[in-house]
Design a protein around this motif. Structure first.
Motif, PDB file in Angstrom:
ATOM      1  N   GLN A   5       0.832  -1.209   0.000  1.00 29.08           N
ATOM      2  CA  GLN A   5       0.000   0.000   0.000  1.00 29.08           C
ATOM      3  C   GLN A   5       0.866   1.260   0.000  1.00 29.08           C
ATOM      4  OE1 GLN A   5      -2.821  -0.249   3.263  1.00 29.08           O
ATOM      5  NE2 GLN A   5      -3.387  -2.337   2.676  1.00 29.08           N
ATOM      6  N   HIS A   6       1.945   1.224   0.776  1.00 29.39           N
ATOM      7  CA  HIS A   6       2.820   2.390   0.835  1.00 29.39           C
ATOM      8  C   HIS A   6       3.501   2.639  -0.511  1.00 29.39           C
ATOM      9  CE1 HIS A   6       5.662   5.343   2.370  1.00 29.39           C
ATOM     10  NE2 HIS A   6       6.616   4.658   1.735  1.00 29.39           N
ATOM     11  N   VAL A   7       4.004   1.572  -1.137  1.00 25.48           N
ATOM     12  CA  VAL A   7       4.670   1.722  -2.428  1.00 25.48           C
ATOM     13  C   VAL A   7       3.674   2.206  -3.484  1.00 25.48           C
ATOM     14  CG1 VAL A   7       5.819   0.457  -4.302  1.00 25.48           C
ATOM     15  CG2 VAL A   7       6.510   0.084  -1.931  1.00 25.48           C
ATOM     16  N   ASP A   8       2.444   1.708  -3.434  1.00 29.51           N
ATOM     17  CA  ASP A   8       1.423   2.168  -4.380  1.00 29.51           C
ATOM     18  C   ASP A   8       1.132   3.659  -4.193  1.00 29.51           C
ATOM     19  OD1 ASP A   8       1.248  -0.373  -5.407  1.00 29.51           O
ATOM     20  OD2 ASP A   8      -0.531  -0.926  -4.239  1.00 29.51           O
ATOM     21  N   ALA A   9       1.139   4.082  -2.921  1.00 31.92           N
ATOM     22  CA  ALA A   9       0.834   5.483  -2.627  1.00 31.92           C
ATOM     23  C   ALA A   9       2.033   6.395  -2.866  1.00 31.92           C
ATOM     24  CB  ALA A   9       0.359   5.619  -1.178  1.00 31.92           C
ATOM     25  N   ALA A  10       3.244   5.850  -2.739  1.00 26.16           N
ATOM     26  CA  ALA A  10       4.463   6.656  -2.913  1.00 26.16           C
ATOM     27  C   ALA A  10       5.420   5.918  -3.847  1.00 26.16           C
ATOM     28  CB  ALA A  10       5.120   6.911  -1.560  1.00 26.16           C
ATOM     29  N   PRO A  11       5.088   5.864  -5.134  1.00 30.50           N
ATOM     30  CA  PRO A  11       5.884   5.064  -6.076  1.00 30.50           C
ATOM     31  C   PRO A  11       7.323   5.534  -6.235  1.00 30.50           C
ATOM     32  CG  PRO A  11       4.296   6.447  -7.233  1.00 30.50           C
ATOM     33  CD  PRO A  11       3.957   6.538  -5.779  1.00 30.50           C
ATOM     34  N   ASP A  13       9.308   6.295  -3.699  1.00 30.03           N
ATOM     35  CA  ASP A  13      10.061   5.948  -2.493  1.00 30.03           C
ATOM     36  C   ASP A  13      10.904   4.706  -2.802  1.00 30.03           C
ATOM     37  OD1 ASP A  13      11.044   5.205  -0.020  1.00 30.03           O
ATOM     38  OD2 ASP A  13       9.174   5.643   1.065  1.00 30.03           O
ATOM     39  N   ASP A  14      12.112   4.936  -3.290  1.00 34.41           N
ATOM     40  CA  ASP A  14      12.966   3.831  -3.739  1.00 34.41           C
ATOM     41  C   ASP A  14      13.319   2.876  -2.605  1.00 34.41           C
ATOM     42  OD1 ASP A  14      12.873   4.861  -6.265  1.00 34.41           O
ATOM     43  OD2 ASP A  14      14.883   5.762  -6.200  1.00 34.41           O
ATOM     44  N   GLY A  15      13.581   3.428  -1.412  1.00 35.10           N
ATOM     45  CA  GLY A  15      13.938   2.571  -0.283  1.00 35.10           C
ATOM     46  C   GLY A  15      12.817   1.608   0.064  1.00 35.10           C
ATOM     47  N   ALA A  16      11.576   2.106   0.056  1.00 35.01           N
ATOM     48  CA  ALA A  16      10.436   1.254   0.359  1.00 35.01           C
ATOM     49  C   ALA A  16      10.241   0.195  -0.725  1.00 35.01           C
ATOM     50  CB  ALA A  16       9.172   2.099   0.509  1.00 35.01           C
ATOM     51  N   ARG A  17      10.444   0.590  -1.968  1.00 35.88           N
ATOM     52  CA  ARG A  17      10.292  -0.377  -3.070  1.00 35.88           C
ATOM     53  C   ARG A  17      11.317  -1.506  -2.961  1.00 35.88           C
ATOM     54  NH1 ARG A  17       7.599  -0.373  -7.776  1.00 35.88           N
ATOM     55  NH2 ARG A  17       6.944   1.790  -7.410  1.00 35.88           N
ATOM     56  N   LEU A  18      12.557  -1.154  -2.641  1.00 33.32           N
ATOM     57  CA  LEU A  18      13.588  -2.180  -2.494  1.00 33.32           C
ATOM     58  C   LEU A  18      13.291  -3.097  -1.313  1.00 33.32           C
ATOM     59  CD1 LEU A  18      16.797  -0.072  -3.231  1.00 33.32           C
ATOM     60  CD2 LEU A  18      15.709  -1.750  -4.734  1.00 33.32           C
ATOM     61  N   ASP A  19      12.791  -2.531  -0.226  1.00 33.80           N
ATOM     62  CA  ASP A  19      12.408  -3.361   0.923  1.00 33.80           C
ATOM     63  C   ASP A  19      11.278  -4.315   0.563  1.00 33.80           C
ATOM     64  OD1 ASP A  19      14.308  -2.432   2.651  1.00 33.80           O
ATOM     65  OD2 ASP A  19      13.011  -0.982   3.656  1.00 33.80           O
ATOM     66  N   LEU A  20      10.319  -3.832  -0.228  1.00 32.40           N
ATOM     67  CA  LEU A  20       9.213  -4.687  -0.654  1.00 32.40           C
ATOM     68  C   LEU A  20       9.732  -5.817  -1.546  1.00 32.40           C
ATOM     69  CD1 LEU A  20       6.219  -5.375  -0.841  1.00 32.40           C
ATOM     70  CD2 LEU A  20       5.998  -3.678  -2.678  1.00 32.40           C
ATOM     71  N   VAL A  21      10.683  -5.499  -2.423  1.00 32.62           N
ATOM     72  CA  VAL A  21      11.280  -6.536  -3.275  1.00 32.62           C
ATOM     73  C   VAL A  21      11.963  -7.601  -2.415  1.00 32.62           C
ATOM     74  CG1 VAL A  21      13.062  -7.006  -5.022  1.00 32.62           C
ATOM     75  CG2 VAL A  21      11.547  -5.025  -5.270  1.00 32.62           C
ATOM     76  N   ARG A  22      12.696  -7.162  -1.395  1.00 30.53           N
ATOM     77  CA  ARG A  22      13.353  -8.115  -0.480  1.00 30.53           C
ATOM     78  C   ARG A  22      12.314  -9.003   0.200  1.00 30.53           C
ATOM     79  NH1 ARG A  22      16.298  -3.386   0.684  1.00 30.53           N
ATOM     80  NH2 ARG A  22      18.460  -3.515  -0.052  1.00 30.53           N
ATOM     81  N   TYR A  23      11.253  -8.394   0.694  1.00 27.35           N
ATOM     82  CA  TYR A  23      10.240  -9.178   1.402  1.00 27.35           C
ATOM     83  C   TYR A  23       9.589 -10.196   0.468  1.00 27.35           C
ATOM     84  CZ  TYR A  23       6.047 -10.688   3.665  1.00 27.35           C
ATOM     85  OH  TYR A  23       5.067 -11.491   4.181  1.00 27.35           O
TER      86      TYR A  23
END
Length: 224
Positions: A5-11, A13-23
């Motif tokens: 949801q956070h990445v969708d709302a803040a596309p 935000d590279d740090g959040a996207r990379l964390d989501l990829v890791r997860y």
């Protein structure tokens, strides 16, 4: 879900996207992880992005694609922990899994005693060492034919390219006594015993060639 949801709302935000990829990679959702990473091509082209891409491809079994990316990362920084970690994961899936060992050793040098290093060592050892295992399979189909197959399997490493392989097993096949599939000499079961011994040769990481000889026996008959 919150990360997505956070990445969708803040596309952006590279740090959040990379964390989501890791997860997603840790969760085994490799296709979704790759889609999330490649949604931002500039991020995927960074060193961290390429490292994560190689990692998720390696864990998903696409080791040749992972190697293309990771070879470049290793050339740029041979002392990088993740580049060596990824290379070990990649090469242990190849037809010559022992070629992963130098990178396992490097990981243990860079981060000795860590959980990542210990897990990598154990996981690679399973693929590279000689082994003897007991395998058992059971099946039952819609026409009531059942099969029980215990097998003793062995693989004995000679070097990177050569292994000796062996198998000894039994197959107990059963059908209802008065069905069309019952043994012609009476009863309801046929026991097959088999033994095989052979060699496996891997001329490179992409190719494995096996050759075995053996014998299969059922009551009153056998074949080589």
């Amino acid at each position: 879900d919150l990360m997505q949801q956070h990445v969708d709302a803040a596309p952006n935000d590279d740090g959040a996207r990379l964390d989501l990829v890791r997860y997603l990679t840790w969760a085994g959702k490799y296709a979704r992880a790759e889609k999330t990473l490649l949604a931002t091509p500039a991020l995927a082209a960074t060193e961290e992005g390429r490292t994560l891409h190689a990692n998720l491809l390696a864990w998903s079994g696409r080791w040749q694609s992972a190697k293309v990316i990771n070879d470049g990362l290793l050339n740029d920084n041979p002392e990088d922990f993740m580049a060596n970690f990824n290379q070990a994961i990649i090469l242990r899936q190849s037809a010559q899994p022992k070629t992963a060992q130098p990178f396992v050793d490097k990981v243990n040098t860079l981060q000795p005693g860590t959980k990542d290093a210990r897990d990598l060592t154990r996981g690679t050892k399973v693929r590279t060492d000689s082994f003897v295992s007991l395998d058992w399979q059971q099946s039952d189909d819609s026409i009531n034919i059942t099969s029980n197959q215990p097998r003793l399997l062995g693989s004995f490493v000679l070097n990177d390219a050569w292994r000796i392989v062996a198998e000894a097993g039994r197959n107990d096949i059963r059908a209802p006594q008065f069905s069309p599939y019952a043994p012609i000499y009476g009863g309801r079961s046929v026991d097959e015993n088999r033994a095989l011994v052979g060699v496996r040769f891997a001329p490179n990481g992409k190719t494995g060639i096996g050759f075995s000889v053996g014998q299969s026996n059922i009551p009153n008959d056998s074949t080589g």
